[in-house]
Design a protein around this motif. Structure first.
Motif, PDB file in Angstrom:
ATOM      1  N   UNK A  15      55.028  53.702  35.425  1.00 53.63           N
ATOM      2  CA  UNK A  15      54.052  54.947  34.917  1.00 53.63           C
ATOM      3  C   UNK A  15      52.664  53.252  34.980  1.00 53.63           C
ATOM      4  N   UNK A  16      53.350  52.627  34.476  1.00 53.03           N
ATOM      5  CA  UNK A  16      52.516  51.167  34.676  1.00 53.03           C
ATOM      6  C   UNK A  16      51.586  50.552  36.269  1.00 53.03           C
ATOM      7  N   UNK A  17      52.763  51.035  36.763  1.00 52.18           N
ATOM      8  CA  UNK A  17      52.396  50.313  38.229  1.00 52.18           C
ATOM      9  C   UNK A  17      51.838  51.083  39.036  1.00 52.18           C
ATOM     10  N   UNK A  18      51.531  52.456  38.533  1.00 57.14           N
ATOM     11  CA  UNK A  18      50.726  53.295  38.818  1.00 57.14           C
ATOM     12  C   UNK A  18      49.059  53.268  38.308  1.00 57.14           C
ATOM     13  N   UNK A  19      49.237  52.969  37.057  1.00 50.26           N
ATOM     14  CA  UNK A  19      47.758  52.623  36.241  1.00 50.26           C
ATOM     15  C   UNK A  19      47.452  51.143  37.115  1.00 50.26           C
ATOM     16  N   UNK A  20      47.839  50.863  37.296  1.00 46.93           N
ATOM     17  CA  UNK A  20      47.370  49.106  37.746  1.00 46.93           C
ATOM     18  C   UNK A  20      46.867  49.589  39.177  1.00 46.93           C
ATOM     19  N   UNK A  40      36.367  51.881  37.624  1.00 46.62           N
ATOM     20  CA  UNK A  40      38.237  51.823  38.420  1.00 46.62           C
ATOM     21  C   UNK A  40      38.006  51.209  36.701  1.00 46.62           C
ATOM     22  N   UNK A  41      40.231  51.277  36.806  1.00 44.15           N
ATOM     23  CA  UNK A  41      40.259  50.855  35.331  1.00 44.15           C
ATOM     24  C   UNK A  41      41.019  49.487  35.537  1.00 44.15           C
ATOM     25  N   UNK A  42      41.338  47.882  35.413  1.00 46.03           N
ATOM     26  CA  UNK A  42      41.969  47.254  35.684  1.00 46.03           C
ATOM     27  C   UNK A  42      41.285  46.224  36.631  1.00 46.03           C
ATOM     28  N   UNK A  43      40.071  46.807  37.219  1.00 42.55           N
ATOM     29  CA  UNK A  43      39.177  45.612  38.289  1.00 42.55           C
ATOM     30  C   UNK A  43      39.333  44.678  37.492  1.00 42.55           C
ATOM     31  N   UNK A  44      40.040  43.132  37.999  1.00 41.43           N
ATOM     32  CA  UNK A  44      39.394  42.594  37.686  1.00 41.43           C
ATOM     33  C   UNK A  44      38.026  41.266  38.740  1.00 41.43           C
ATOM     34  N   UNK A  45      38.019  41.374  39.419  1.00 37.82           N
ATOM     35  CA  UNK A  45      36.487  41.137  40.424  1.00 37.82           C
ATOM     36  C   UNK A  45      36.063  41.864  41.303  1.00 37.82           C
ATOM     37  N   UNK A  46      35.070  42.163  42.007  1.00 36.20           N
ATOM     38  CA  UNK A  46      34.929  42.868  43.141  1.00 36.20           C
ATOM     39  C   UNK A  46      33.830  41.234  44.163  1.00 36.20           C
ATOM     40  N   UNK A  47      33.291  42.124  45.149  1.00 35.23           N
ATOM     41  CA  UNK A  47      32.944  41.137  45.968  1.00 35.23           C
ATOM     42  C   UNK A  47      32.531  41.820  47.502  1.00 35.23           C
ATOM     43  N   UNK A  55      30.621  43.360  37.534  1.00 32.90           N
ATOM     44  CA  UNK A  55      32.099  44.591  36.630  1.00 32.90           C
ATOM     45  C   UNK A  55      32.341  44.186  35.846  1.00 32.90           C
ATOM     46  N   UNK A  56      31.573  45.412  34.370  1.00 33.56           N
ATOM     47  CA  UNK A  56      31.804  44.949  33.249  1.00 33.56           C
ATOM     48  C   UNK A  56      33.141  45.539  32.413  1.00 33.56           C
ATOM     49  N   UNK A  57      32.665  46.096  30.581  1.00 26.50           N
ATOM     50  CA  UNK A  57      34.380  45.888  30.721  1.00 26.50           C
ATOM     51  C   UNK A  57      34.954  48.108  30.792  1.00 26.50           C
ATOM     52  N   UNK A  58      33.867  48.174  31.231  1.00 28.81           N
ATOM     53  CA  UNK A  58      34.325  49.505  31.267  1.00 28.81           C
ATOM     54  C   UNK A  58      34.571  50.101  32.808  1.00 28.81           C
ATOM     55  N   UNK A  59      34.860  48.863  33.490  1.00 25.97           N
ATOM     56  CA  UNK A  59      35.605  48.821  35.084  1.00 25.97           C
ATOM     57  C   UNK A  59      34.102  49.408  36.085  1.00 25.97           C
ATOM     58  N   UNK A  60      32.794  49.028  35.335  1.00 28.39           N
ATOM     59  CA  UNK A  60      31.901  49.603  36.518  1.00 28.39           C
ATOM     60  C   UNK A  60      31.145  48.679  37.156  1.00 28.39           C
ATOM     61  N   UNK A  61      30.988  48.614  38.448  1.00 27.19           N
ATOM     62  CA  UNK A  61      30.223  48.635  39.442  1.00 27.19           C
ATOM     63  C   UNK A  61      29.176  48.299  40.811  1.00 27.19           C
ATOM     64  N   UNK A  62      28.200  47.761  41.162  1.00 28.14           N
ATOM     65  CA  UNK A  62      27.187  48.829  41.389  1.00 28.14           C
ATOM     66  C   UNK A  62      26.611  47.584  42.640  1.00 28.14           C
ATOM     67  N   UNK A  63      26.134  47.918  44.281  1.00 24.07           N
ATOM     68  CA  UNK A  63      26.303  47.209  45.323  1.00 24.07           C
ATOM     69  C   UNK A  63      24.977  48.513  45.777  1.00 24.07           C
ATOM     70  N   UNK A  64      23.681  47.298  46.361  1.00 22.22           N
ATOM     71  CA  UNK A  64      23.431  48.463  47.715  1.00 22.22           C
ATOM     72  C   UNK A  64      22.950  47.582  48.828  1.00 22.22           C
ATOM     73  N   UNK A  75      34.322  45.536  50.872  1.00 24.99           N
ATOM     74  CA  UNK A  75      34.478  45.778  49.385  1.00 24.99           C
ATOM     75  C   UNK A  75      35.714  44.908  49.681  1.00 24.99           C
ATOM     76  N   UNK A  76      35.977  44.084  48.596  1.00 27.87           N
ATOM     77  CA  UNK A  76      37.173  43.436  48.137  1.00 27.87           C
ATOM     78  C   UNK A  76      36.740  44.190  46.341  1.00 27.87           C
ATOM     79  N   UNK A  77      38.157  44.933  46.078  1.00 27.60           N
ATOM     80  CA  UNK A  77      38.800  45.313  45.104  1.00 27.60           C
ATOM     81  C   UNK A  77      40.055  44.138  44.322  1.00 27.60           C
ATOM     82  N   UNK A  78      39.547  43.304  43.328  1.00 24.51           N
ATOM     83  CA  UNK A  78      40.870  42.659  43.450  1.00 24.51           C
ATOM     84  C   UNK A  78      41.328  43.339  41.579  1.00 24.51           C
TER      85      UNK A  78
END
Length: 275
Positions: A15-20, A40-47, A55-64, A75-78
């Motif tokens: 269950x934990x693995x699927x969430x991450x 998304x959840x459990x996002x550490x960084x994005x590039x 990336x904010x605390x809710x796991x939201x980010x933006x790019x244009x 796009x790489x999401x860690x």
């Protein structure tokens, strides 16, 4: 009993693995002048390519993608479990066409007496824009709505402007038809970075900061109802349509940027809300 306990632990681990490892939700369109919002959840960084994204605390980010963007973007999401998600975008060059207008000569070649004023106003705007990107929270997560009650586009984003038969600056926004005194609303939640009055080119205008480098600007207003550093909500009244500054008739010019990338405002309005 030992076997049953082991099963519970194993199921809990799955269950934990699927969430991450969950997928990221995306909003928007990958195109020149387009914007993409990820969530998304459990996002550490994005590039995006070599640019780190906020990336904010809710796991939201933006790019244009800028008006002139073309080519490959990655796009790489860690995630917090050290897994990396990778997304590829291939952006094609857009053809925006031209638009011809006849305007007063003083707005094409300003009189010398106005040059100092224009230089000072440019400095004021640049100083205000330096604050954009400092807010890490995705204020825009409320989604987007149109800035006027009635929508008719009279000037498209990205067109080459032909002013008095001479090529001039690219049109980095959208012009909406409006009558003098029509209500102008914030397209999403934000903070007023500048409420400028009687600028040479912009007239009366409002610059909003929506967090994570996203901003919007509303030009040629007849009246302004907000002040610098004021927080506004999506759909909140911020001013009235006018024809101040370099304008041929009452209308609203809406410009959108992600940091210094020129974004087509019309690419936002299909994103009504984020889940």
């Amino acid at each position: 009993m030992k076997h049953q306990k082991f099963s519970y632990i194993f199921i809990f681990f799955l269950a934990i693995s699927n969430i991450l490892s969950q997928e990221i939700k995306f909003y928007g369109e990958a195109k020149a002048g387009g914007i993409i919002i990820g969530q998304g959840k459990n996002i550490k960084a994005a590039r995006l390519n070599e640019k780190p994204l906020i990336v904010d605390k809710s796991g939201t980010f933006i790019f244009g993608f800028d008006r002139n963007a073309k080519g490959s973007f990655t796009l790489n999401i860690k995630l917090t479990n050290k897994k990396t998600l990778k997304y590829e975008y291939e952006i094609e060059k857009r053809d925006y066409g031209e638009q011809s207008l006849v305007i007063q000569k003083k707005y094409i070649r300003p009189p010398k007496r106005e040059l100092k004023r224009i230089k000072n106003e440019t400095r004021i705007i640049k100083t205000a824009r330096k604050k954009i990107g400092k807010v890490k929270t995705a204020l825009y997560s409320a989604g987007f709505s149109y800035p006027l009650d009635s929508i008719k586009v009279t000037g498209n984003f990205g067109v080459q402007r032909i002013l008095n038969n001479e090529p001039h600056n690219i049109h980095n926004g959208v012009d909406f038809e409006g009558a003098e005194g029509d209500s102008v609303y914030a397209i999403t939640d934000g903070i007023v970075r500048l409420a400028g009055e009687n600028f040479y080119y912009n007239g009366n205008f409002v610059l909003l900061d929506h967090g994570q480098g996203l901003s919007s600007i509303y030009l040629h207003l007849s009246k302004i109802f907000v002040k610098k550093n004021q927080k506004v909500k999506k759909g909140e009244l911020i001013g009235l349509v006018g024809s101040t500054g370099r304008s041929t008739s009452p209308h609203l010019h809406l410009g959108v940027q992600w940091f210094n990338k020129r974004i087509d405002p019309m690419s936002l309005f299909d994103i009504k809300e984020l889940n």
